[in-house]
Design a protein around this motif. Structure first.
Motif, PDB file in Angstrom:
ATOM      1  N   MET A   1       0.851  -1.204   0.000  1.00 50.73           N
ATOM      2  CA  MET A   1       0.000   0.000   0.000  1.00 50.73           C
ATOM      3  C   MET A   1       0.884   1.251   0.000  1.00 50.73           C
ATOM      4  O   MET A   1       1.826   1.355   0.788  1.00 50.73           O
ATOM      5  CB  MET A   1      -0.879  -0.017   1.266  1.00 50.73           C
ATOM      6  N   SER A   2       0.593   2.157  -0.920  1.00 51.02           N
ATOM      7  CA  SER A   2       1.363   3.413  -0.939  1.00 51.02           C
ATOM      8  C   SER A   2       1.018   4.199   0.308  1.00 51.02           C
ATOM      9  O   SER A   2       0.042   3.929   0.981  1.00 51.02           O
ATOM     10  CB  SER A   2       1.028   4.225  -2.184  1.00 51.02           C
ATOM     11  N   GLU A   3       1.796   5.184   0.613  1.00 44.08           N
ATOM     12  CA  GLU A   3       1.546   5.957   1.823  1.00 44.08           C
ATOM     13  C   GLU A   3       1.012   7.343   1.478  1.00 44.08           C
ATOM     14  O   GLU A   3       1.040   8.256   2.298  1.00 44.08           O
ATOM     15  CB  GLU A   3       2.839   6.076   2.633  1.00 44.08           C
ATOM     16  N   LEU A   4       0.516   7.486   0.255  1.00 42.06           N
ATOM     17  CA  LEU A   4       0.053   8.809  -0.188  1.00 42.06           C
ATOM     18  C   LEU A   4      -1.105   9.310   0.671  1.00 42.06           C
ATOM     19  O   LEU A   4      -1.289  10.519   0.839  1.00 42.06           O
ATOM     20  CB  LEU A   4      -0.378   8.756  -1.660  1.00 42.06           C
ATOM     21  N   ASN A   5      -1.890   8.357   1.222  1.00 41.19           N
ATOM     22  CA  ASN A   5      -3.032   8.758   2.054  1.00 41.19           C
ATOM     23  C   ASN A   5      -2.592   9.472   3.331  1.00 41.19           C
ATOM     24  O   ASN A   5      -3.383  10.122   3.980  1.00 41.19           O
ATOM     25  CB  ASN A   5      -3.878   7.533   2.423  1.00 41.19           C
ATOM     26  N   LYS A   6      -1.314   9.351   3.683  1.00 38.35           N
ATOM     27  CA  LYS A   6      -0.831   9.988   4.910  1.00 38.35           C
ATOM     28  C   LYS A   6      -0.440  11.439   4.684  1.00 38.35           C
ATOM     29  O   LYS A   6      -0.134  12.160   5.641  1.00 38.35           O
ATOM     30  CB  LYS A   6       0.365   9.209   5.474  1.00 38.35           C
ATOM     31  N   LYS A   7      -0.417  11.846   3.442  1.00 37.03           N
ATOM     32  CA  LYS A   7      -0.005  13.223   3.155  1.00 37.03           C
ATOM     33  C   LYS A   7      -1.070  14.215   3.598  1.00 37.03           C
ATOM     34  O   LYS A   7      -2.258  13.932   3.572  1.00 37.03           O
ATOM     35  CB  LYS A   7       0.271  13.375   1.650  1.00 37.03           C
ATOM     36  N   THR A   8      -0.592  15.388   3.988  1.00 37.11           N
ATOM     37  CA  THR A   8      -1.529  16.467   4.274  1.00 37.11           C
ATOM     38  C   THR A   8      -1.987  17.060   2.954  1.00 37.11           C
ATOM     39  O   THR A   8      -1.426  16.755   1.889  1.00 37.11           O
ATOM     40  CB  THR A   8      -0.856  17.574   5.104  1.00 37.11           C
TER      41      THR A   8
ATOM     42  N   ALA B   1      -0.867  18.624  -2.432  1.00 31.45           N
ATOM     43  CA  ALA B   1      -0.985  19.633  -3.487  1.00 31.45           C
ATOM     44  C   ALA B   1       0.372  19.885  -4.136  1.00 31.45           C
ATOM     45  O   ALA B   1       0.474  20.007  -5.361  1.00 31.45           O
ATOM     46  CB  ALA B   1      -1.555  20.930  -2.911  1.00 31.45           C
ATOM     47  N   ARG B   2       1.417  19.938  -3.291  1.00 32.08           N
ATOM     48  CA  ARG B   2       2.763  20.128  -3.841  1.00 32.08           C
ATOM     49  C   ARG B   2       3.166  18.943  -4.700  1.00 32.08           C
ATOM     50  O   ARG B   2       3.697  19.108  -5.808  1.00 32.08           O
ATOM     51  CB  ARG B   2       3.773  20.312  -2.703  1.00 32.08           C
ATOM     52  N   GLY B   3       2.879  17.733  -4.191  1.00 34.25           N
ATOM     53  CA  GLY B   3       3.244  16.523  -4.936  1.00 34.25           C
ATOM     54  C   GLY B   3       2.548  16.457  -6.284  1.00 34.25           C
ATOM     55  O   GLY B   3       3.157  16.088  -7.292  1.00 34.25           O
ATOM     56  N   LEU B   4       1.277  16.853  -6.307  1.00 34.23           N
ATOM     57  CA  LEU B   4       0.530  16.848  -7.576  1.00 34.23           C
ATOM     58  C   LEU B   4       1.113  17.880  -8.526  1.00 34.23           C
ATOM     59  O   LEU B   4       1.310  17.619  -9.715  1.00 34.23           O
ATOM     60  CB  LEU B   4      -0.954  17.153  -7.320  1.00 34.23           C
ATOM     61  N   GLU B   5       1.433  19.025  -7.961  1.00 30.83           N
ATOM     62  CA  GLU B   5       1.951  20.103  -8.801  1.00 30.83           C
ATOM     63  C   GLU B   5       3.322  19.741  -9.359  1.00 30.83           C
ATOM     64  O   GLU B   5       3.629  20.030 -10.521  1.00 30.83           O
ATOM     65  CB  GLU B   5       2.046  21.392  -7.962  1.00 30.83           C
ATOM     66  N   ASP B   6       4.108  19.057  -8.516  1.00 25.79           N
ATOM     67  CA  ASP B   6       5.450  18.685  -8.965  1.00 25.79           C
ATOM     68  C   ASP B   6       5.437  17.432  -9.827  1.00 25.79           C
ATOM     69  O   ASP B   6       6.495  16.998 -10.314  1.00 25.79           O
ATOM     70  CB  ASP B   6       6.358  18.442  -7.752  1.00 25.79           C
ATOM     71  N   GLY B   7       4.252  16.822  -9.969  1.00 18.79           N
ATOM     72  CA  GLY B   7       4.175  15.628 -10.800  1.00 18.79           C
ATOM     73  C   GLY B   7       4.733  14.386 -10.125  1.00 18.79           C
ATOM     74  O   GLY B   7       5.049  13.393 -10.783  1.00 18.79           O
ATOM     75  N   ASP B   8       4.877  14.422  -8.780  1.00 16.25           N
ATOM     76  CA  ASP B   8       5.401  13.250  -8.066  1.00 16.25           C
ATOM     77  C   ASP B   8       4.420  12.082  -8.119  1.00 16.25           C
ATOM     78  O   ASP B   8       4.802  10.923  -8.061  1.00 16.25           O
ATOM     79  CB  ASP B   8       5.664  13.590  -6.595  1.00 16.25           C
ATOM     80  N   PHE B   9       3.157  12.401  -8.175  1.00 14.43           N
ATOM     81  CA  PHE B   9       2.113  11.372  -8.273  1.00 14.43           C
ATOM     82  C   PHE B   9       0.872  12.022  -8.873  1.00 14.43           C
ATOM     83  O   PHE B   9       0.803  13.254  -8.990  1.00 14.43           O
ATOM     84  CB  PHE B   9       1.806  10.758  -6.891  1.00 14.43           C
TER      85      PHE B   9
END
Lengths: 498, 485
Positions: free
Chosen positions: A1-8, A13-21
């Motif tokens: 299971m990825s841990e993306l659900n733990k992000k604030t 928002a930063r990760g989406l903007e940076d294209g990390d996921f």
């Protein structure tokens, strides 16, 4: 299971903007967490198909360079008091069986427009009436936190209420943010019980259009998140004037995150002396004193203030809110939608439908509300309560002549065991003793997780600000959050862990 | 106008107050954007708000507020610049919210006046207690199915004004006059179309009786939802007689709500328990108080049309009409407009006589209203022109008018086609006069012997000979000249 659900929200928002996921990856992580934590009963309706479809749309927008802002692609959970187009909306009540609105509440529409992704509809006390999420027709919600010592150890705890499902979903890392509604503390108290941030904006900041009404003069939508910054971000996507709600404030929508991290040097913090109550647990008292020290340490100045009518807030609330509720809930009559239990006459049908459709707590409040509005009692109860409400609001006005925010505990205890206080409504109502006054005055307020009690359960501190001064509220809350450094996380369910 | 009920113990007065529910003329409902047109298919004009779906909120229709203020100004009433909508709570299947949004403690309009034009030309002032706005309920239909009731929510949320009179009315006739006058004012203002048969206006009738001449106010009964002037008068007649009989039989009159049974022409008690309401009024938390600035009220005042009482005074002052004629002519807007058009360029009194006499008579007989009169104001004007320039006599004009009314043709055309122009050629009339005088020596002797009245007989003969077309004035002059010889 990825841990993306733990992000604030801010991190995501930063990760989406940076294209990390992608939003789809983020959403799938949340849906997986939702499935894994089903036993806490945080959701009445899961909407994975809608979530993945909206996540896909968000990713397409972002790929085309048309991302709408920080909430685009962010998964959120929605309290099942918000009407959502084409999705079952229950208010936690049997009486709305099968009700699927053909319309979307203004707040959820605003979030859709901002690109947010709905994961599902969260459990709640029936018609938002309750402080423990035990009055829901769909069963109680379990607090993701468990006691690590004491009498409560090994028992399922309540998440607080009425936004218990939303609070549990955020605390259990299912969603980075959730929508709640707060009438007397229904966002702030569960936030305190589950170790998250819960914020009620100024009355009129968010439109009530499309939110199943409990007490119209008190109901406000607000965010539940894991950080103060996230609460500011999410509120920005919810709020705004709406011509369809006459009580919505015709004001411009500020950027609630602006100045968030500017610090509180010179801020004047009032400590209302009337909030020191007999029988208040020493841990709460100590945490409150700690809060003063934290804010002082950040450069604020704490002074004692007086809110002399505080003792009348709870009785006033328990007249005004049931009075409005008794009228607001009259529309659930079995004629047009929801449950209908047939009867031999119209009156029989009403009695059968409402008797079966409403749970005990809702029936209790409808009866109280009907009583206080009745001829011969109206002046003694409703009119007197309105006068007290004015005096309570004036107390705050006077206090805010000298200070910028007020600091109080959020709730008089940590989460309690499911099944406790159920036979004693007054003991249950006392949960809201610190949150109700700000509700009666329509003021913005926030609960920030500040510490753990001796059993390892979270406790919140509560800040109240002037009308429409959410900016100062968030700034003070950010400073408090920073000083408290609360980073404990719950295990899920008794003996569980994530 | 005294109206006394003769009882066994003596005479009784009747005391009447009316609560008139008038639908506000508006495209949209009071708190939603739904249409309000009459006669639409069931449940075709229902918004989410009207159906009281969960989470729906009312938003005040400002036009309806303006209409209510306008009405208040037309009733010379106090305008309350701060008023409050409250919820009137009760359960009924055609009341989706479970409450009606109405005004209670703080209505938008306070005390005002309606002036009645009495048959003897005097006036009488009836006090208005208040006017408030409220939303209508839907309609329950119990006759569509043997077991089930049907609900039509088209009317749910439609804006109403409830106009409450003081208990100033003293007879069924006065009550009828009051409703007609109120309806007239509303129509002049354009704030209610007053169509009672479509339910745009209906009244709750409050009636009590008291021994004649005593000033007391006894227990009243309220008969709900009476929907014609005739029925209102019947309710008062029946209810006051019933009360007198009750008192004289030592029975109590209880304050209660009654229903009018139009088929039997009587009222009866609505004793079923669902009407024993405690409405639990409280201010609607979904709505802000209605606050009007002085400028807003003045702007509405400036937009008021000329109202019937003012027009009546103008007709009396500048046209020399009697108070009675003027009162009749202004009773409704269409008649007043019609008359003003006819009176233009003509003798106002003659115009008034034609409108209130011939025209009203013909309309009554045909069962038509002035709005769809076959003789338009311009057409009647043309007829009056023909009389004024002596083209036709008054007698011929009456015949021409009848034909105009029947066929819709113009006066000039009828006169020309039928050769009805008056004979004003002295020679032609003289020949007819000569013939009559020569052929009737006995009558001539009679006249010359002192029977002045015989002149009428000679005029009749000459008119007969000229098929009524001779100018009667000339005939008279020539006859007198001839007979004097």
């Amino acid at each position: 299971m990825s841990e993306l659900n733990k992000k604030t929200i801010a991190e995501a928002a930063r990760g989406l903007e940076d294209g990390d996921f992608t939003s789809e990856e983020l959403t799938r992580a949340c849906l997986d967490a939702m499935e894994a934590a089903r036993d806490i009963n945080a959701f009445i309706t899961e909407t994975p198909d809608i979530a993945l479809a909206r996540a896909g749309e968000s990713d397409a927008r972002r790929a085309a360079g048309n991302a709408t802002g920080p909430l685009d692609g962010i998964p959120i959970a929605v309290k099942d008091l918000f009407c959502t187009e084409g999705v079952l909306t229950t208010a936690g009540s049997h009486i709305l069986d099968g009700f699927t609105p053909p319309y979307e509440s203004t707040v959820t529409q605003n979030l859709r427009d901002a690109g947010a992704v709905m994961l599902g509809k969260t459990n709640l006390d029936e018609f938002a009436m309750g402080s423990a999420n035990i009055t829901s027709y769909y069963g109680p919600v379990k607090n993701p936190w468990t006691a690590d010592s004491g009498d409560k150890q090994g028992k399922d705890l309540v998440p607080g209420g009425s936004s218990g499902g939303s609070a549990a979903a955020v605390a259990a890392l299912i969603a980075p943010g959730a929508l709640g509604t707060d009438t007397g503390g229904s966002i702030r108290q569960p936030a305190s019980f589950t170790g998250i941030v819960g914020m009620k904006p100024t009355y009129g900041r968010c439109s009530r259009w499309g939110i199943v009404a409990f007490a119209s003069s008190l109901d406000q939508a607000g965010p539940l998140t894991r950080t103060v910054e996230d609460a500011a971000l999410l509120l920005g996507g919810m709020a705004g004037h709406d011509a369809k709600d006459s009580t919505s404030a015709p004001m411009d929508l500020p950027d609630f995150t602006a100045g968030l991290k500017d610090g509180i040097r010179g801020l004047k913090v009032g400590i209302p002396k009337e909030y020191t109550m007999d029988g208040m647990p020493a841990e709460i008292e100590a945490l409150w004193a700690q809060g003063r020290d934290w804010l002082t340490g950040q450069g604020a100045q704490c002074v004692e203030v007086s809110l002399p009518h505080t003792q009348y807030a709870l009785p006033t609330y328990y007249i005004v809110a049931p009075a409005e509720a008794s009228s607001n809930l009259a529309r659930y009559d079995g004629v047009r939608y929801g449950l209908r239990v047939p009867g031999d006459s119209l009156d029989d049908m009403y009695e059968a439908t409402r008797g079966e459709g409403f749970g005990e707590e809702v029936r209790r409040r409808v009866l109280i509300g009907t009583y206080v509005l009745s001829a011969g009692y109206y002046d003694a109860y409703y009119i007197k309560a309105q006068k007290l409400r004015t005096l309570i609001a004036r107390d705050f006005q006077n206090a805010f002549a000298d200070v910028d925010v007020l600091l109080t505990p959020t709730a008089p205890s940590a989460a309690f065991v499911i099944g406790e206080k159920m036979d004693d409504p007054v003991a249950m109502y006392l949960n809201d003793i610190f949150t109700v006054p700000a509700s009666l005055a329509g003021l913005p307020a926030i609960s920030v997780p500040a510490g753990l009690d001796g059993d390892g359960l979270p406790l919140g501190l509560h800040l109240i600000a002037k009308p429409f001064d959410e900016a100062t509220l968030f700034r003070a809350a950010f400073a408090l959050e920073d000083a408290a450094g609360f980073d404990a996380k719950p295990g899920v369910g008794p003996g569980g862990g994530s | 106008m005294s109206y006394l009920i003769e009882g066994e113990s003596g005479d009784w007065d009747v005391v009447i107050g009316l609560e008139v529910h008038a639908q506000i003329t508006s495209q949209a409902k009071l708190f939603s954007g739904s249409a309000t047109a009459f006669g639409a298919g069931p449940n075709t004009q229902v918004s989410l708000v009207d159906a009281a779906m969960p989470g729906m909120l009312p938003v005040i229709n400002e036009y309806c507020v303006e209409q209510a203020v306008k009405t208040g100004l037309g009733l010379k009433a106090q305008i309350n610049r701060h008023s409050v909508f409250e919820r009137k709570n009760y359960f009924y299947a055609d009341l989706p919210q479970g409450y009606q949004i109405s005004q209670f403690a703080e209505p938008i309009v306070g005390e005002g006046i309606v002036v009645l034009d009495m048959p003897d030309g005097t006036t009488r002032e009836i006090g208005i207690e208040r006017l408030h706005m409220e939303q209508d309920a839907g309609k329950s239909m119990h006759d569509q199915d043997p077991k089930r009731s049907f609900i039509d929510l088209n009317r749910s949320g439609v804006a109403l004004m409830e106009i409450v009179s003081k208990p100033d009315l003293r007879s069924p006739e006065e009550a009828g006059m009051y409703v007609r006058k109120l309806r007239s004012i509303l129509r002049y203002l354009g704030t209610c179309d007053g169509n009672m048969e479509e339910g745009s206006m209906r009244a709750d009738v409050n009636v009590s009786v008291r021994p004649a001449g005593s000033g007391e106010l006894r227990t009243r009964t309220e008969t709900k939802n009476v929907n014609s002037v005739r029925f209102i008068m019947q309710v008062i007649e029946h209810e006051s007689a019933r009360q007198v009989q009750a008192y004289e039989s030592d029975e109590e009159i209880v304050q209660e709500t009654r229903l009018f049974d139009a088929a039997r022409g009587e009222t009866r008690s609505m004793r079923s328990k669902e009407f024993a309401h405690d409405y639990r009024y409280f201010p609607d938390p979904d709505l802000l108080p209605v606050v009007l600035s002085e400028d807003e009220v003045e702007a509405i005042r400036a937009s008021l049309p000329e109202l019937p009482d003012d027009i009546k005074q103008r007709f009396i002052d500048t046209m020399g009409l009697t108070a009675y004629d003027a009162g009749v002519l202004v009773a409704d807007k269409e008649t007043a407009n019609y008359f003003e058009q006819v009176a233009k360029g003509h003798d106002a009194k003659i115009a008034a006589n034609w409108v209130t006499g011939n025209l009203f008579g013909a309309l009554n007989k045909a069962g038509r209203s002035i709005a769809d009169s076959p003789v338009t104001a311009d057409a009647l004007s043309e007829l009056l022109d023909l009389m004024a320039d002596d083209t036709i006599s008054g007698r011929i004009a009456k015949d021409v008018f009848e034909e105009m009314f029947e066929t819709g043709r113009g006066a000039k055309q009828i006169v020309e086609d039928k050769g009805l122009e008056q004979i004003t050629d002295t020679g032609a009339i003289e020949a007819a006069v000569d013939a009559v005088v020569t052929d009737n020596p006995d009558q001539v002797a009679d006249f010359r012997g002192g029977n002045e009245k015989a002149i009428g007989w000679f005029v009749g003969q000459v008119m007969k000979a000229t098929e009524g077309k001779a100018n009667p004035k000339l005939v008279n002059e020539l006859l007198r000249k001839k007979l004097a010889k």
